[in-house]
Design a protein around this motif. Sequence first.
Motif, PDB file in Angstrom:
ATOM      1  N   LEU A  12       5.069  -3.044  -8.591  1.00  0.00           N
ATOM      2  CA  LEU A  12       6.109  -3.556  -7.710  1.00  0.00           C
ATOM      3  C   LEU A  12       5.615  -3.420  -6.282  1.00  0.00           C
ATOM      4  O   LEU A  12       5.437  -2.308  -5.789  1.00  0.00           O
ATOM      5  CB  LEU A  12       7.405  -2.769  -7.929  1.00  0.00           C
ATOM      6  CG  LEU A  12       8.629  -3.168  -7.139  1.00  0.00           C
ATOM      7  CD1 LEU A  12       8.943  -4.641  -7.278  1.00  0.00           C
ATOM      8  CD2 LEU A  12       9.821  -2.340  -7.593  1.00  0.00           C
ATOM      9  N   PHE A  47       5.786  -3.819  -2.216  1.00  0.00           N
ATOM     10  CA  PHE A  47       6.713  -3.848  -1.087  1.00  0.00           C
ATOM     11  C   PHE A  47       5.916  -3.921   0.198  1.00  0.00           C
ATOM     12  O   PHE A  47       4.840  -3.349   0.289  1.00  0.00           O
ATOM     13  CB  PHE A  47       7.522  -2.534  -1.006  1.00  0.00           C
ATOM     14  CG  PHE A  47       8.372  -2.248  -2.191  1.00  0.00           C
ATOM     15  CD1 PHE A  47       9.604  -2.853  -2.342  1.00  0.00           C
ATOM     16  CD2 PHE A  47       7.954  -1.337  -3.149  1.00  0.00           C
ATOM     17  CE1 PHE A  47      10.411  -2.560  -3.431  1.00  0.00           C
ATOM     18  CE2 PHE A  47       8.756  -1.043  -4.236  1.00  0.00           C
ATOM     19  CZ  PHE A  47       9.983  -1.652  -4.378  1.00  0.00           C
ATOM     20  N   PHE A  53      12.589  -3.221   1.405  1.00  0.00           N
ATOM     21  CA  PHE A  53      12.721  -2.748   0.031  1.00  0.00           C
ATOM     22  C   PHE A  53      13.496  -3.806  -0.736  1.00  0.00           C
ATOM     23  O   PHE A  53      14.617  -4.152  -0.363  1.00  0.00           O
ATOM     24  CB  PHE A  53      13.472  -1.419  -0.005  1.00  0.00           C
ATOM     25  CG  PHE A  53      13.506  -0.800  -1.364  1.00  0.00           C
ATOM     26  CD1 PHE A  53      12.521   0.084  -1.744  1.00  0.00           C
ATOM     27  CD2 PHE A  53      14.516  -1.107  -2.257  1.00  0.00           C
ATOM     28  CE1 PHE A  53      12.544   0.661  -3.004  1.00  0.00           C
ATOM     29  CE2 PHE A  53      14.548  -0.538  -3.518  1.00  0.00           C
ATOM     30  CZ  PHE A  53      13.557   0.348  -3.893  1.00  0.00           C
ATOM     31  N   PHE A  85      13.594  -4.121  -7.708  1.00  0.00           N
ATOM     32  CA  PHE A  85      13.718  -2.794  -8.309  1.00  0.00           C
ATOM     33  C   PHE A  85      14.726  -2.819  -9.459  1.00  0.00           C
ATOM     34  O   PHE A  85      14.494  -2.225 -10.513  1.00  0.00           O
ATOM     35  CB  PHE A  85      14.124  -1.732  -7.283  1.00  0.00           C
ATOM     36  CG  PHE A  85      14.135  -0.359  -7.883  1.00  0.00           C
ATOM     37  CD1 PHE A  85      12.971   0.386  -7.921  1.00  0.00           C
ATOM     38  CD2 PHE A  85      15.279   0.173  -8.457  1.00  0.00           C
ATOM     39  CE1 PHE A  85      12.958   1.641  -8.521  1.00  0.00           C
ATOM     40  CE2 PHE A  85      15.275   1.412  -9.047  1.00  0.00           C
ATOM     41  CZ  PHE A  85      14.111   2.158  -9.081  1.00  0.00           C
ATOM     42  N   GLY A 101       4.675   1.663  -7.581  1.00  0.00           N
ATOM     43  CA  GLY A 101       5.049   1.089  -6.294  1.00  0.00           C
ATOM     44  C   GLY A 101       3.813   0.924  -5.441  1.00  0.00           C
ATOM     45  O   GLY A 101       3.076   1.881  -5.214  1.00  0.00           O
ATOM     46  N   PHE A 146       2.741  -0.064  -1.761  1.00  0.00           N
ATOM     47  CA  PHE A 146       3.354  -0.170  -0.447  1.00  0.00           C
ATOM     48  C   PHE A 146       2.329  -0.689   0.546  1.00  0.00           C
ATOM     49  O   PHE A 146       1.356  -0.013   0.865  1.00  0.00           O
ATOM     50  CB  PHE A 146       3.922   1.180  -0.020  1.00  0.00           C
ATOM     51  CG  PHE A 146       5.046   1.600  -0.917  1.00  0.00           C
ATOM     52  CD1 PHE A 146       6.342   1.247  -0.626  1.00  0.00           C
ATOM     53  CD2 PHE A 146       4.798   2.306  -2.077  1.00  0.00           C
ATOM     54  CE1 PHE A 146       7.383   1.602  -1.463  1.00  0.00           C
ATOM     55  CE2 PHE A 146       5.829   2.673  -2.927  1.00  0.00           C
ATOM     56  CZ  PHE A 146       7.131   2.319  -2.617  1.00  0.00           C
ATOM     57  N   ILE A 159       9.158   4.561   0.804  1.00  0.00           N
ATOM     58  CA  ILE A 159       8.554   5.280  -0.327  1.00  0.00           C
ATOM     59  C   ILE A 159       9.511   6.341  -0.854  1.00  0.00           C
ATOM     60  O   ILE A 159       9.679   6.485  -2.071  1.00  0.00           O
ATOM     61  CB  ILE A 159       7.190   5.883   0.082  1.00  0.00           C
ATOM     62  CG1 ILE A 159       6.175   4.767   0.316  1.00  0.00           C
ATOM     63  CG2 ILE A 159       6.690   6.871  -0.970  1.00  0.00           C
ATOM     64  CD1 ILE A 159       4.874   5.221   0.954  1.00  0.00           C
ATOM     65  N   PHE A 187      12.148   4.696  -2.872  1.00  0.00           N
ATOM     66  CA  PHE A 187      11.595   4.308  -4.171  1.00  0.00           C
ATOM     67  C   PHE A 187      11.560   5.505  -5.121  1.00  0.00           C
ATOM     68  O   PHE A 187      12.007   5.410  -6.269  1.00  0.00           O
ATOM     69  CB  PHE A 187      10.196   3.721  -3.972  1.00  0.00           C
ATOM     70  CG  PHE A 187       9.468   3.399  -5.249  1.00  0.00           C
ATOM     71  CD1 PHE A 187       9.752   2.241  -5.940  1.00  0.00           C
ATOM     72  CD2 PHE A 187       8.485   4.251  -5.741  1.00  0.00           C
ATOM     73  CE1 PHE A 187       9.078   1.924  -7.109  1.00  0.00           C
ATOM     74  CE2 PHE A 187       7.802   3.945  -6.905  1.00  0.00           C
ATOM     75  CZ  PHE A 187       8.100   2.784  -7.586  1.00  0.00           C
ATOM     76  N   CYS A 200      13.762   5.927  -8.580  1.00  0.00           N
ATOM     77  CA  CYS A 200      13.068   6.111  -9.856  1.00  0.00           C
ATOM     78  C   CYS A 200      13.581   7.348 -10.576  1.00  0.00           C
ATOM     79  O   CYS A 200      13.836   7.318 -11.787  1.00  0.00           O
ATOM     80  CB  CYS A 200      11.563   6.195  -9.644  1.00  0.00           C
ATOM     81  SG  CYS A 200      10.777   4.621  -9.283  1.00  0.00           S
ATOM     82  N   TYR A 235       7.042   6.920 -12.602  1.00  0.00           N
ATOM     83  CA  TYR A 235       6.503   6.135 -11.503  1.00  0.00           C
ATOM     84  C   TYR A 235       5.218   6.736 -10.948  1.00  0.00           C
ATOM     85  O   TYR A 235       4.913   7.898 -11.147  1.00  0.00           O
ATOM     86  CB  TYR A 235       7.535   5.989 -10.382  1.00  0.00           C
ATOM     87  CG  TYR A 235       7.835   7.275  -9.643  1.00  0.00           C
ATOM     88  CD1 TYR A 235       7.136   7.627  -8.497  1.00  0.00           C
ATOM     89  CD2 TYR A 235       8.817   8.153 -10.095  1.00  0.00           C
ATOM     90  CE1 TYR A 235       7.408   8.800  -7.820  1.00  0.00           C
ATOM     91  CE2 TYR A 235       9.098   9.320  -9.433  1.00  0.00           C
ATOM     92  CZ  TYR A 235       8.386   9.638  -8.290  1.00  0.00           C
ATOM     93  OH  TYR A 235       8.653  10.817  -7.624  1.00  0.00           O
ATOM     94  N   ILE A 253       2.610   5.891  -7.178  1.00  0.00           N
ATOM     95  CA  ILE A 253       2.655   5.247  -5.872  1.00  0.00           C
ATOM     96  C   ILE A 253       1.239   4.973  -5.385  1.00  0.00           C
ATOM     97  O   ILE A 253       0.366   5.829  -5.488  1.00  0.00           O
ATOM     98  CB  ILE A 253       3.396   6.132  -4.852  1.00  0.00           C
ATOM     99  CG1 ILE A 253       4.854   6.251  -5.257  1.00  0.00           C
ATOM    100  CG2 ILE A 253       3.257   5.586  -3.442  1.00  0.00           C
ATOM    101  CD1 ILE A 253       5.645   7.214  -4.425  1.00  0.00           C
TER     102      ILE A 253
END
Length: 111
Positions: free
Chosen positions: A6, A8, A13, A18, A34, A36, A71, A74, A78, A85, A87
């Motif tokens: 995902l 971003f 966001f 999401f 995620g 970023f 972040i 996120f 989650c 998840y 990152i």
Amino acid sequence: MKKILLAFDGEHFSDGAFEFASAINRKERILLTGVFLSQVEAKNLWAYAVGVPPAVVPVLEEDEDVAEETIERFKDLCEVNDIEYSIHKDFNGFVIPEITRETKFADLLLI
């Protein structure tokens, strides 16, 4: 377990993206990664021809602070939604090669 990426940009966001990933997780457990991006990277994600590198534009500290808030949001969502998840964030470099590499191992990329 399915792996979903995902993406971003730093300060936006996507609640819809999401929620879509969360709905998938309710049906079958997923690993949500995620990614970023800085605003500059997000804008150039699909905007240049293959083989032509984009201009290098510095990322401001303010962008990093806003991205950290994104972040944290996120992570919190989650945990609340019981989603496993991970990152990826890179504010100082060009992350398109990283996204390309990650998509080789992912089932879905949401942008």
